[in-house]
Each structure stands twice: as C-alpha cells, then as structure tokens.
Design a protein around this motif. Structure first.
Motif, short mmCIF file in Angstrom:
data_model
loop_
_atom_site.label_atom_id
_atom_site.label_comp_id
_atom_site.label_asym_id
_atom_site.label_seq_id
_atom_site.Cartn_x
_atom_site.Cartn_y
_atom_site.Cartn_z
N GLY A 41 41.50 38.80 38.40
CA GLY A 41 40.81 39.81 37.38
C GLY A 41 41.43 39.57 36.16
O GLY A 41 42.51 39.43 36.06
N ASP A 67 38.62 34.90 37.45
CA ASP A 67 37.66 36.02 37.09
C ASP A 67 36.33 35.50 37.24
O ASP A 67 36.03 34.30 36.57
N TRP A 100 47.46 41.38 40.65
CA TRP A 100 46.12 42.22 41.18
C TRP A 100 45.67 42.86 40.19
O TRP A 100 46.07 44.05 40.05
N VAL A 102 41.99 43.71 39.64
CA VAL A 102 40.39 44.02 39.92
C VAL A 102 40.22 45.55 40.05
O VAL A 102 41.12 46.17 40.25
N LYS A 103 39.00 45.65 40.19
CA LYS A 103 38.65 47.28 40.37
C LYS A 103 39.26 47.58 41.90
O LYS A 103 38.86 46.70 42.50
N ALA A 110 37.98 40.31 46.39
CA ALA A 110 38.77 39.35 45.43
C ALA A 110 39.85 38.56 46.48
O ALA A 110 40.61 37.70 46.28
#
Length: 132
Positions: A41, A67, A100, A102-103, A110
C-alpha cells in the motif's frame, strides 16, 4: 535520556547537545543497515513513513512499495525515488520488514498474493483494526 546542565552552559547549548545526540542516535541506526523494507500500500500513511525514512538517510533503493494504482506509484517514484510495483511477487522475499498500509477492507485482497513471500519478515500493521 538525561543531560546535566553544566556551569556556563546557556539553555541553547543544552538544546543543541540534545538535538545532536538525537540526530546521531536515529540516523546512525537508520544508516547502519539497508535491508529492504516493503510497503504493501502506498497511500498517505505509507507516504508519510517513506518520507521520514528517506529524510533520515534511508536509501530509496532499499524501499519497495506495492500499490496497484499507477498514479500513486508514479508519485512515490518521483517524490522519493523508491522502487514500486503493481503486484506482489518474489521481490518481496528479501524484505526484512513489511509494512501493511492498505485500507482494512482491502487487507485480505492484498495479503493473499504477498503471503508466500513475506513469512520470514517482521510484519508491521498501520491499518486501523487489523493486528499483525
């Protein structure tokens, strides 16, 4: 960290010594190893961490960002000079640390392709509600 105020020191002298010691302590640790750090991310949280690492002396070539967004990858490359890719692959295997970023709702998506390559790395989550 404790500092003694010596006779004749002005407040500015003490502050300068503190700042110098802090700078040496953090940048020395940052420069002592250039093992790969991977970011899964590349959004705002990752960008802030990457910017701090690069500003502290971390070699941009030691940072890898995964990403899927082409525009985000291009932005990270131009701002920081880091390596980027659209998807996880064997290049993650050399990572000492995986961040990590990411959303939380995208974590499973992911993590699935990255899992086979990051098992030996230290894992750090900056995702709300997702524990390592």
């Amino acid at each position: 960290m404790r500092f003694l105020h010596e006779a004749g020191d002005s407040g500015n002298d003490v502050v300068q010594r503190v700042q110098l010691r802090r700078a040496r302590r953090y940048t020395a640790a940052m420069n002592s190893t250039q093992e790969q750090i991977a970011f899964i991310g590349g959004g705002n949280m990752a960008s802030a961490l990457i910017g701090g690492l690069v500003n502290a002396g971390r070699a941009p070539a030691s940072l890898l960002v995964i990403d899927p967004g082409e525009a985000q990858r291009a932005s990270l490359q131009s701002r920081f000079g880091v390596r980027t890719q659209a998807a996880a692959d064997a290049s993650l295997s050399g990572s000492a640390l995986v961040v990590w970023a990411v959303k939380p709702q995208l974590f499973n998506e992911a993590a699935a392709p990255a899992a086979a390559f990051v098992a030996g790395a230290l894992q750090l989550s900056v995702m709300a509600g997702i524990r390592c």
